[in-house]
Design a protein around this motif. Structure first.
Motif, PDB file in Angstrom:
ATOM      1  N   ALA A 218      -9.069  -4.391 -17.888  1.00 48.89           N
ATOM      2  CA  ALA A 218      -9.696  -5.070 -18.811  1.00 48.89           C
ATOM      3  C   ALA A 218      -8.247  -5.118 -19.793  1.00 48.89           C
ATOM      4  O   ALA A 218      -8.579  -6.341 -20.428  1.00 48.89           O
ATOM      5  N   VAL A 219      -7.671  -4.732 -20.496  1.00 45.43           N
ATOM      6  CA  VAL A 219      -6.971  -4.160 -21.540  1.00 45.43           C
ATOM      7  C   VAL A 219      -5.795  -5.332 -20.952  1.00 45.43           C
ATOM      8  O   VAL A 219      -5.304  -6.139 -21.317  1.00 45.43           O
ATOM      9  N   ILE A 220      -5.416  -5.349 -19.789  1.00 49.03           N
ATOM     10  CA  ILE A 220      -4.053  -6.533 -19.452  1.00 49.03           C
ATOM     11  C   ILE A 220      -4.100  -7.099 -19.604  1.00 49.03           C
ATOM     12  O   ILE A 220      -4.108  -8.687 -19.694  1.00 49.03           O
ATOM     13  N   ASP A 221      -5.930  -7.886 -18.637  1.00 47.92           N
ATOM     14  CA  ASP A 221      -6.385  -8.725 -18.521  1.00 47.92           C
ATOM     15  C   ASP A 221      -6.864  -9.594 -20.197  1.00 47.92           C
ATOM     16  O   ASP A 221      -6.521 -10.878 -20.543  1.00 47.92           O
ATOM     17  N   GLY A 222      -6.650  -9.024 -21.418  1.00 50.70           N
ATOM     18  CA  GLY A 222      -7.078  -9.138 -22.399  1.00 50.70           C
ATOM     19  C   GLY A 222      -6.136  -9.185 -22.900  1.00 50.70           C
ATOM     20  O   GLY A 222      -6.070  -9.908 -23.804  1.00 50.70           O
ATOM     21  N   LEU A 223      -4.770  -9.157 -22.843  1.00 47.41           N
ATOM     22  CA  LEU A 223      -3.089  -9.238 -23.300  1.00 47.41           C
ATOM     23  C   LEU A 223      -2.737 -10.608 -23.059  1.00 47.41           C
ATOM     24  O   LEU A 223      -2.536 -11.566 -23.719  1.00 47.41           O
ATOM     25  N   ARG A 224      -3.508 -10.725 -21.591  1.00 45.36           N
ATOM     26  CA  ARG A 224      -2.666 -11.784 -20.839  1.00 45.36           C
ATOM     27  C   ARG A 224      -3.962 -13.470 -21.284  1.00 45.36           C
ATOM     28  O   ARG A 224      -3.061 -14.339 -21.046  1.00 45.36           O
ATOM     29  N   ASP A 225      -4.680 -13.204 -21.365  1.00 41.67           N
ATOM     30  CA  ASP A 225      -5.284 -13.965 -21.687  1.00 41.67           C
ATOM     31  C   ASP A 225      -6.480 -14.434 -22.556  1.00 41.67           C
ATOM     32  O   ASP A 225      -6.904 -15.348 -23.056  1.00 41.67           O
TER      33      ASP A 225
END
Length: 168
Positions: free
Chosen positions: A53-60
């Motif tokens: 979720a953190v990776i997704d949040g940073l990317r998107d």
């Protein structure tokens, strides 16, 4: 987040975007206040979901305040994610790496790559830096032997640092 504050500050000073998720119920602070969910496969699964979720949040920008998302737009490259884990976090980051091709490197601090058979060390496919503390009373000599044994199983692109007279 709190336990990794000094490392996060150092990395950001060198230009890295750093996000340090809190693993509520599965961290030292939860263990100290009696709210820990333990350190088993269920906790590992929750932690893997947290990191994804953190990776997704940073990317998107998903789940981020709009001003933070605007600052990160075009800065975070989804294919250049490095993960750092400490203790049980090492098993967490290795499991994320196995499931997420956005992960390009791992840094393992004082913890084994694999505790439950979900992410064999010989299948690590990205560069790995492992740090082990010789006076680690938390995981003891058994844990340190496991760290070394699993490190030796990693097929390539790996570095090992033994820190003498250091603890967990």
């Amino acid at each position: 987040r709190l336990g990794a504050a000094q490392i996060a500050e150092r990395l950001t000073a060198h230009g890295f975007v750093v996000a340090a998720p809190d693993h509520v119920g599965g961290d030292l602070f939860s263990a100290l206040d009696g709210t820990s969910t333990g350190f088993g496969p269920t906790t590992l699964s929750t932690r893997v979901d947290d990191v994804d979720a953190v990776i997704d949040g940073l990317r998107d920008g998903d789940g981020l305040p709009s001003e933070v998302g605007a600052l990160l737009e075009g800065v975070v490259s989804a294919g250049e994610v490095g993960l750092l884990g400490h203790s049980f976090g090492v098993t967490t980051i290795n499991t994320v790496h196995r499931e997420d091709d956005r992960v390009a490197a791992l840094m393992a601090l004082a913890g084994p790559l694999n505790l439950f058979g979900e992410a064999p060390a010989e299948e690590v496919e990205v560069p790995l830096l492992t740090l082990r503390s010789t006076e680690d009373n938390t995981i003891g000599s058994v844990g340190n032997e496991l760290i070394l044994s699993q490190f030796e199983q990693v097929p390539r692109d790996k570095w090992f640092i033994d820190i003498r007279d250091a603890g967990h």
